[in-house]
Design an enzyme around this catalytic site. Structure first.
Site, PDB file in Angstrom:
ATOM      1  N   ASN A   9       0.848  -1.196   0.000  1.00 21.70           N
ATOM      2  CA  ASN A   9       0.000   0.000   0.000  1.00 21.70           C
ATOM      3  C   ASN A   9       0.881   1.243   0.000  1.00 21.70           C
ATOM      4  O   ASN A   9       1.588   1.510   0.976  1.00 21.70           O
ATOM      5  CB  ASN A   9      -0.899  -0.051   1.252  1.00 21.70           C
ATOM      6  CG  ASN A   9      -1.793   1.156   1.393  1.00 21.70           C
ATOM      7  OD1 ASN A   9      -1.807   2.035   0.536  1.00 21.70           O
ATOM      8  ND2 ASN A   9      -2.542   1.207   2.486  1.00 21.70           N
ATOM      9  N   LEU A  10       0.839   2.012  -1.084  1.00 17.95           N
ATOM     10  CA  LEU A  10       1.698   3.204  -1.174  1.00 17.95           C
ATOM     11  C   LEU A  10       1.112   4.409  -0.437  1.00 17.95           C
ATOM     12  O   LEU A  10       1.745   5.464  -0.353  1.00 17.95           O
ATOM     13  CB  LEU A  10       1.949   3.576  -2.639  1.00 17.95           C
ATOM     14  CG  LEU A  10       2.609   2.517  -3.532  1.00 17.95           C
ATOM     15  CD1 LEU A  10       2.965   3.131  -4.890  1.00 17.95           C
ATOM     16  CD2 LEU A  10       3.860   1.941  -2.891  1.00 17.95           C
ATOM     17  N   LYS A  11      -0.147   4.258   0.059  1.00 16.27           N
ATOM     18  CA  LYS A  11      -0.808   5.339   0.797  1.00 16.27           C
ATOM     19  C   LYS A  11      -0.669   6.678   0.044  1.00 16.27           C
ATOM     20  O   LYS A  11      -0.687   6.692  -1.184  1.00 16.27           O
ATOM     21  CB  LYS A  11      -0.234   5.417   2.218  1.00 16.27           C
ATOM     22  CG  LYS A  11      -0.444   4.100   2.994  1.00 16.27           C
ATOM     23  CD  LYS A  11      -0.254   4.251   4.488  1.00 16.27           C
ATOM     24  CE  LYS A  11      -0.672   2.957   5.200  1.00 16.27           C
ATOM     25  NZ  LYS A  11      -0.660   3.101   6.653  1.00 16.27           N
ATOM     26  N   HIS A  93     -10.272   0.476   4.337  1.00 11.99           N
ATOM     27  CA  HIS A  93      -8.988   0.579   5.034  1.00 11.99           C
ATOM     28  C   HIS A  93      -9.159   1.425   6.302  1.00 11.99           C
ATOM     29  O   HIS A  93      -9.997   2.323   6.345  1.00 11.99           O
ATOM     30  CB  HIS A  93      -7.947   1.217   4.106  1.00 11.99           C
ATOM     31  CG  HIS A  93      -6.563   1.187   4.683  1.00 11.99           C
ATOM     32  ND1 HIS A  93      -6.097   2.150   5.543  1.00 11.99           N
ATOM     33  CD2 HIS A  93      -5.577   0.283   4.553  1.00 11.99           C
ATOM     34  CE1 HIS A  93      -4.864   1.850   5.899  1.00 11.99           C
ATOM     35  NE2 HIS A  93      -4.517   0.720   5.312  1.00 11.99           N
ATOM     36  N   GLU A 141      -6.107  -5.750  10.327  1.00 16.94           N
ATOM     37  CA  GLU A 141      -5.110  -4.795  10.804  1.00 16.94           C
ATOM     38  C   GLU A 141      -5.402  -4.423  12.247  1.00 16.94           C
ATOM     39  O   GLU A 141      -6.118  -3.451  12.480  1.00 16.94           O
ATOM     40  CB  GLU A 141      -5.150  -3.505   9.983  1.00 16.94           C
ATOM     41  CG  GLU A 141      -5.077  -3.643   8.496  1.00 16.94           C
ATOM     42  CD  GLU A 141      -5.195  -2.268   7.830  1.00 16.94           C
ATOM     43  OE1 GLU A 141      -4.194  -1.777   7.314  1.00 16.94           O
ATOM     44  OE2 GLU A 141      -6.299  -1.693   7.861  1.00 16.94           O
ATOM     45  N   ILE A 146      -0.640  -1.104  13.912  1.00 19.50           N
ATOM     46  CA  ILE A 146      -0.395  -0.351  12.680  1.00 19.50           C
ATOM     47  C   ILE A 146       0.754   0.627  12.878  1.00 19.50           C
ATOM     48  O   ILE A 146       0.713   1.472  13.758  1.00 19.50           O
ATOM     49  CB  ILE A 146      -1.673   0.397  12.243  1.00 19.50           C
ATOM     50  CG1 ILE A 146      -2.758  -0.610  11.869  1.00 19.50           C
ATOM     51  CG2 ILE A 146      -1.380   1.319  11.069  1.00 19.50           C
ATOM     52  CD1 ILE A 146      -4.097   0.013  11.530  1.00 19.50           C
ATOM     53  N   GLY A 181       2.090  -4.907  11.022  1.00 20.87           N
ATOM     54  CA  GLY A 181       3.222  -5.473  11.733  1.00 20.87           C
ATOM     55  C   GLY A 181       4.011  -6.489  10.927  1.00 20.87           C
ATOM     56  O   GLY A 181       4.492  -7.475  11.491  1.00 20.87           O
ATOM     57  N   ALA A 202       2.925  -1.593   4.203  1.00 25.31           N
ATOM     58  CA  ALA A 202       3.110  -0.270   3.619  1.00 25.31           C
ATOM     59  C   ALA A 202       4.518   0.265   3.902  1.00 25.31           C
ATOM     60  O   ALA A 202       5.438   0.039   3.117  1.00 25.31           O
ATOM     61  CB  ALA A 202       2.063   0.701   4.157  1.00 25.31           C
ATOM     62  N   SER A 203       4.671   0.924   5.047  1.00 26.36           N
ATOM     63  CA  SER A 203       5.904   1.687   5.274  1.00 26.36           C
ATOM     64  C   SER A 203       7.167   0.831   5.212  1.00 26.36           C
ATOM     65  O   SER A 203       8.203   1.318   4.754  1.00 26.36           O
ATOM     66  CB  SER A 203       5.829   2.420   6.616  1.00 26.36           C
ATOM     67  OG  SER A 203       5.585   1.507   7.651  1.00 26.36           O
TER      68      SER A 203
END
Lengths: 222, 222, 222, 222
Positions: A9-11, A93, A141, A146, A181, A202-203
């Site tokens: 997920n590039l958000k 989301h 999630e 998160i 996580g 994501a991150s």
């Protein structure tokens, strides 16, 4: 049995468009090609068209609305997402929650448009509820994990196990992603051992100095 | 087996406060006393306290939030609703939709506060989803029938029957209310025959010239 | 020139209902009586009726909707708030934001119902925008100060000064409250020196071991 | 003095993507080239990139959020909209309302990203409020005229005239668009005579059998 899904997920990160997004997509394409693992990317809406046309990895919208064609300015029509080249979509989301009725409508609209559906949830009960809509995937999630840097599969494997049970009881055709996580190949391995069929993250990829190396690690134990 | 529940939603109608609301509550108290049928009233938030203190009928909030005590200005704390004298609460009414996560949180918060929970839904899939939260009741309001003057039990009995099946499959302890298109004692009778354990209704009582007569008719075939 | 307004927001704190809320109201009544300063209380919706009937201090709702009487389950009708005994209402509190159109509609509905209106804002531009609706008060709550324990009048007096200017330019009839970072009588004094006509505050009174002492201090330099 | 702006909102109509959207864009490009009138197009998010790259007409997003880069899945980052090639953005369209605070934040974020800003409003007071944020344009859409087939400039010219006055009083640098009830060149002419500097319209172009003919008519009296 199909390959697990690694969904990135590039958000609305700075890295989510332009050359850095392209680099992540290239890495995903490369690692997916080498390994045979399915790696999907969920960029912002504007990037769906160019990403779908330049890369072979499946592209997901980050959100679609439960609407049909019509007067819905600023909303996201599943058919338009599909037309732009997307393979699937996230729905509900944690950063883009929908009402209960709209989760149902959004899953329905996305299916009608031919999109794979990934409904995000936050605990065992909402996972069971989401399964009632028969999406392709439910992505769990737990909110306390998160962006925490703590692996869900290590910190709280029970929530995953019980969610798998609850979802399967409602609809055994619904697959599950571990959705918070996930930092490493070991996390992915544990997620699959717990009965889920992939991860949403994501991150840890997007913010990495070397996304290719992270992706390579993520699939290393599959 | 417990009595069916006739639950009257006063919405924000002009008749929902002041002497007209009092008259409806008096009628409900009278008919409930005569018949032994449970008749509940859901007034606006401000009326919960006086109604609970002046009448013996169970009072329901029209909405509570999935929050705990804290800095939530303008929100509705289940514990404060209970403290004011309410017996239960509607959650996720079609005119006050909540996110999937908040439906779960609101049911949890209401249960913790000792409130009976009635989660409103709009179709079979959302009814099954709501049942995952194990509320006391799910109230099905097919949107095409709300305020239509058409009886749900006559127009579309299948949606009720299939919702009863779906809810029971998820959690047989969850009871169901028929939540739209209830005009008469015959409607109530059909609603119960379809397997639901009561009705949620509004304008047909609230807007009636003679609410007592309508209530008397509603319970006439029980 | 009218007295400044000290407006206490009870939020959904545990202290916001029951005997602790009563104690705060009693203290407000006492201090207001002794000093002649206007002290208002904004409890949760359920407490509006009993508080208005048991105490002489003006009671405010924490939120009202921009609706008329009708089918708006779970919403807050200004006329019903007024009927319950309220004197005024907060609108658009930072914890209960409304759309631009709904701020306008809520101010209109509250005025029609005879309620004093206090529109909350977060910066100079939104304060000027709120003034376009000609409410009785605009209450400025700089988000970085809410619950921070830092006094707005000390930390950032410029935002208050510029908001007073901007609001006055749009409508000189609109009064202003300083809405965050008020801890003491000195803060209240500075707030008035900056051109505002009162304060909106919450935890420093509500969470105090001795609310009466805090209130006595707050008005001590007026 | 700059050219008036004709801004076409494709909403989520079926005609808003694919070859029909392309045909509308081609017509806009043609008529703009012939006439020198500025004609903009606001497609769905996914079409911003291809439209901006294939056509010379200015492209507008239908909505952007008041966020910075970060963890905002499913939201619309102004910088990403700009990167995709957009010239400007609608903000707070009646079908995508924002809170008062978010209107301010969205205008700020869009300006920072270099986007022209068009804030939609519904009456005189909200138009004045919107002007406080100093957008490039305020587009007034009286709700009773949206999609009504009745021309705003004929039905209710006073609301336009008073909005122009109110906006100008707040900030004379803010331009105004007439945003509902535009069907023909005569409507456009009246809109400009009332002091606005263009029009925002949707179905009369998008749903037309021959969009080029409609566009030619719209600019015919300029």
């Amino acid at each position: 049995m199909s390959s697990p899904l690694i969904l990135i997920n590039l958000k609305t990160y700075d890295e989510g468009y332009g050359h850095r997004a392209r680099k992540i997509a290239e890495s995903a394409e490369l690692i997916a090609g080498e390994s045979g693992v399915r790696i999907g990317i969920a960029p912002n809406f504007m990037e769906i068209h160019p990403m779908s046309h330049h890369f072979s990895v499946p592209v997901y919208a980050q959100h679609t609305d439960g609407i049909g064609a019509g007067a819905h300015t600023g909303h996201v029509l599943a058919a338009a997402v599909r037309h732009a080249g997307a393979h699937g979509t996230l729905i509900n989301h944690s950063e883009r929650r929908l009402t209960l009725a709209d989760v149902g409508a959004a899953v329905e609209a996305a299916k009608t448009a031919g999109l794979e559906t990934v409904v995000c949830t936050n605990n065992v009960a909402t996972s069971a509820a989401a399964a009632s809509f028969a999406p392709d995937y439910v992505a769990i999630e737990p909110p306390e994990l998160i962006g925490s840097g703590v692996s869900v599969s290590k910190a709280d494997p029970e929530i995953i196990r019980r969610s798998v049970d609850a979802v399967t009881r409602v609809d055994p055709g619904v697959k599950i992603l571990t959705g918070a996580g996930i930092q490493s190949g070991e996390c992915v391995k544990i997620a699959l051992d717990l009965g889920t069929e992939g991860v949403l993250l994501a991150s840890s990829v997007v913010k990495a100095a070397d996304p290719e190396a992270v992706l390579r690690d993520l699939i290393s134990l599959l």
